[in-house]
Design an enzyme around this catalytic site. Structure first.
Site, short mmCIF file in Angstrom:
data_model
loop_
_atom_site.label_atom_id
_atom_site.label_comp_id
_atom_site.label_asym_id
_atom_site.label_seq_id
_atom_site.Cartn_x
_atom_site.Cartn_y
_atom_site.Cartn_z
N LEU A 193 0.85 -1.18 0.00
CA LEU A 193 0.00 0.00 0.00
C LEU A 193 0.88 1.23 0.00
CD1 LEU A 193 -2.49 -1.10 2.81
CD2 LEU A 193 -2.92 -1.10 0.35
N ASP A 194 0.39 2.33 -0.62
CA ASP A 194 1.17 3.57 -0.54
C ASP A 194 1.02 4.14 0.87
OD1 ASP A 194 -1.10 5.41 -0.42
OD2 ASP A 194 -1.34 5.11 -2.56
N LYS A 195 1.86 5.10 1.21
CA LYS A 195 1.94 5.56 2.60
C LYS A 195 0.67 6.27 3.07
CE LYS A 195 4.39 9.86 1.59
NZ LYS A 195 5.59 10.63 1.85
N THR B 295 -2.38 5.21 2.34
CA THR B 295 -3.47 4.24 2.32
C THR B 295 -3.33 3.28 3.50
OG1 THR B 295 -3.55 4.38 -0.09
CG2 THR B 295 -4.60 2.46 0.92
#
Length: 156
Positions: free
Chosen positions: A4-6, A8
């Site tokens: 996941l991106d930071k 999310t």
């Protein structure tokens, strides 16, 4: 599995079995990922349909150490309205920051994004960020099925 991106939050699987990421995220057996996205304004019904049909986004694709911007329509996906500002999307592709870019293509800003399900494994009953649990027997059966299906695909 399924980084996941930071910005999310949500479900991510930790494993020492190197077969699982490829089996779940690549090849013909790509597994569904379900997200709940909160946006900055009321979501129009017509925009729900546009999301379902796919919207054009640009993502960075890295292959063999080279990066290239690729602009194309997202695959059709399942989208439900949770409330006036929140939608639930089920995706099988996993392009970089895809949900955020999909909503941005329709002039919405995603203010909160959470993965609530992956491969049929749900985030509930975890209580909050940092919480974790071992997979249940039923969830392990899902993992074994994904691995077996990927192995069968490689044999054909």
């Amino acid at each position: 599995v399924g980084r996941l991106d930071k910005e999310t939050t949500g479900l991510i699987l930790l494993t020492s079995d190197g077969r699982l990421p490829n089996s779940a995220l690549r090849m013909k057996n790509k597994q569904p990922k379900v997200y709940e996205a909160v946006v900055d304004r009321r979501i129009r019904s017509s925009d729900l349909q546009r999301l379902r049909d796919g919207v054009v986004i640009t993502t960075d694709v890295a292959r063999n150490g080279r990066h290239k911007a690729v602009t194309q329509r997202t695959l059709p996906c399942h989208v439900d309205r949770v409330d006036d500002y929140c939608i639930r999307l089920t995706l099988v592709e996993g392009r970089n920051r895809q949900v955020r870019k999909m909503t941005a293509a329709l002039d919405y800003v995603t203010t909160d994004l959470m993965r609530v399900e992956f491969m049929g494994i749900q985030l509930e009953p975890l209580e909050g960020p940092g919480d974790w649990a071992l997979l249940s027997n039923d969830e392990m059966d899902i993992v074994r099925t994904v691995l077996a299906n990927a192995a069968d695909e490689r044999l054909t």
